[in-house]
Scaffold this active site. Structure first.
Site, PDB file in Angstrom:
ATOM      1  N   SER A   7       0.834  -1.238  -0.078  1.00 30.01           N
ATOM      2  CA  SER A   7       0.080   0.150   0.087  1.00 30.01           C
ATOM      3  C   SER A   7       0.929   1.228   0.009  1.00 30.01           C
ATOM      4  CB  SER A   7      -1.032   0.018   1.280  1.00 30.01           C
ATOM      5  OG  SER A   7       0.022   0.199   2.430  1.00 30.01           O
ATOM      6  N   LYS A   8       0.338   2.433  -0.507  1.00 32.24           N
ATOM      7  CA  LYS A   8       1.004   3.556  -0.519  1.00 32.24           C
ATOM      8  C   LYS A   8       1.585   4.224   0.874  1.00 32.24           C
ATOM      9  CE  LYS A   8      -0.012   7.026  -3.925  1.00 32.24           C
ATOM     10  NZ  LYS A   8      -1.010   7.715  -4.569  1.00 32.24           N
ATOM     11  N   ARG A   9       0.785   3.616   1.903  1.00 29.08           N
ATOM     12  CA  ARG A   9       1.068   3.892   3.428  1.00 29.08           C
ATOM     13  C   ARG A   9       2.552   3.548   3.605  1.00 29.08           C
ATOM     14  NH1 ARG A   9      -1.834   1.741   6.874  1.00 29.08           N
ATOM     15  NH2 ARG A   9      -3.505   1.090   5.274  1.00 29.08           N
TER      16      ARG A   9
END
Ligand code: GLU
Length: 498
Positions: A255-257
């Protein structure tokens, strides 16, 4: 004669190229090339809410940049094919395989709420499909009168009362079974007249002659819908290969996080395309040999679907860094220099000056040869190209800024350090050849002949030139700075020591 293999990459232009999508493109390309087939590109731009202007060109540029040449003469844009999808949807309606549905948003929400209360899967299935049995002529009348509608596929055809399970075969995951009873009659044409992804993509795959559909594992659950569509039309099914999930180090879905997921972000930071390809291809594909370094041509040679793993692939940035360093070190110096220039410009260390460049701080002209030396100096330490300015900025600044204590080697003193620097400066003033090789020989000889300590001499020399504890060898720096600057820097250090 067997059919020619045709694969496709079908991204939605929603902003950026996810690494997972890039892997899909790469595998589809490799599989097609390996089998002398075709690799086609299609832009799935029918979801207008998620559409981002210009994102399609960005994707096309990236695919091209990586050398994944696609074979269509013209790229297919779904948004330009609305009448095609409409025609096929109408065919299904006339054959009683699809129907108009006039259920309001509120009604659908209510159905879902009821299902949730009763712990049933949500959706327009079984007893909830009230429009399924509408009289066809009445429905047409409603449409004519401008009532809002969608078109839905009958997931269970009228002549099938058994609701038997859907079974299909995935090239990577093997046999997959889906319980049909709870499968909803999904929407194929939305109320805005646009087709859904589920509908448009399979129409296109059929019309483009796609034989192998490769895409992320998240599409497994909707594949039964696509299969039902193929069956409704009586078309031959393509083969499906659903690629394993990409995972963060903690095994959660990438994920981007937890870091960058966009290929363009990696390019921007100065990851080389060779490194990205080499890294991404191994996210899920295992050559089952010791070989780790692969060129695109070698991958075409060796790629095969049976070496794709089922289980998720961890995105390990250290590994990507390792590949990048490998390719940076292998690269021709002139090419590497050309690639580093934009980063030096961006960091404001140099600026364009006609055909040449100049040092932005001092205004001095810097030649391409000089920049090449700078890049050579940094090369061993570069993990990605955007590291360069941090590594070399001390070569561009007029005044060095560092703590004078840093100049003092181990148990030495400021006074002795100043004296040693003075000795060194006087010696260097008489050296003509400032090439790093000669400097190393001469300086070491000088230290030995005078019975001086190597650390006592070379450590302050290194700090005087770079201001850094961890710098490249002082001889290399001295060659780049040239005699005058070296003597000046030693003077500066001596002043600092006072
Ligand atoms: N447009 C879909 C996506 O970008 C493609 C899915 C498919 O390959 O069928 O995820």
């Amino acid at each position: 004669m067997t059919n020619k293999i045709i694969t496709r990459f079908a991204p939605s232009p929603t902003g950026y190229m996810h690494v997972g999508n890039f892997r899909t493109a790469l595998y589809s390309f490799l599989f097609a090339r390996k089998n002398n087939g075709q690799f086609l590109l299609r832009i799935e731009d029918t979801d207008r809410a998620r559409f981002i202007e210009g994102a399609d060109n960005k994707i096309i540029d990236i695919v091209n940049y990586f050398g994944l040449k696609f074979d269509n003469k013209e790229i297919i844009f779904q948004s330009k094919r609305l009448d095609v999808y409409k025609k096929y949807a109408e065919q299904l309606i006339s054959e009683d395989k699809a129907y108009y549905c006039f259920c309001s948003e509120e009604k659908l929400v209510k159905i879902k709420e009821e299902q949730t209360t009763n712990k049933l899967p949500p959706g327009y299935w079984g007893p909830h499909r009230s429009c399924n049995k509408l009289n066809k002529n009445e429905a047409k009348e409603k449409v004519k009168n401008g009532e809002k509608y969608v078109i839905r596929l009958k997931m269970i055809p009228d002549d099938n009362t058994t609701e038997e399970n859907g079974v299909w075969n995935d090239l990577i995951h093997g046999e997959i079974k889906t319980e049909m009873k709870f499968q909803e009659d999904f929407v194929i044409i939305k109320s805005d007249g646009f087709p859904t992804y589920n509908f448009a993509h399979m129409i296109d795959d059929h019309e483009m002659g796609v034989t192998h559909v490769m895409r992320g594992e998240e599409f497994i659950s909707s594949t039964i819908k696509h299969i039902r569509l193929y069956e409704a039309f009586g078309w031959q099914l393509p083969q499906f290969a659903h690629l394993p999930l990409l995972l963060n180090a903690d095994k959660s879905k990438l994920s981007k996080r937890q870091g960058d997921v966009a290929v363009e972000d990696y390019l921007k930071k100065g990851y080389l395309k060779e490194a990205i390809i080499n890294f991404v291809v191994l996210l899920g594909w295992n050559p089952k040999t010791e070989q780790e370094i692969f060129s695109l041509a070698e991958l075409v040679e060796q790629f095969s679907l049976d070496k794709i793993n089922k289980s998720g692939a961890v995105f390990n940035i250290e590994k990507l860094n390792w590949f990048n360093q490998y390719y940076i070190r292998k690269m021709d110096l002139a090419d590497l220099t050309a690639k580093c220039l934009p980063y030096l410009l961006d960091a404001g260390l140099i600026e364009k000056d006609g055909e040449d460049y100049k040092n932005k701080e001092t205004g001095e002209t810097v030649s391409n040869d000089w920049i090449k030396k700078v890049v050579l100096l940094a090369r061993e330490r570069l993990v990605k190209l955007d590291d360069i300015s941090e590594i070399v900025k001390f070569l561009f600044t007029e005044k060095s800024e560092y703590d004078p204590e840093l100049l003092v080697w181990k148990k030495s003193s400021k006074e002795d350090t100043a004296k040693n620097l003075e000795l060194l400066k006087n010696f260097l003033a008489g050296v003509e050849d400032f090439s790093k090789e000669n400097l190393e020989v001469e300086i070491k000889k000088f230290i030995e002949e005078k019975g001086l300590g190597v650390g006592d001499m070379l450590w302050p020399f290194r700090i005087a030139l770079s201001g850094l504890k961890n710098s490249p060898p002082p001889f290399d720096i001295a060659e780049i700075l040239g005699k005058n600057r070296v003597l000046e820097k030693i003077d500066e250090a001596k002043i600092l020591l006072k």
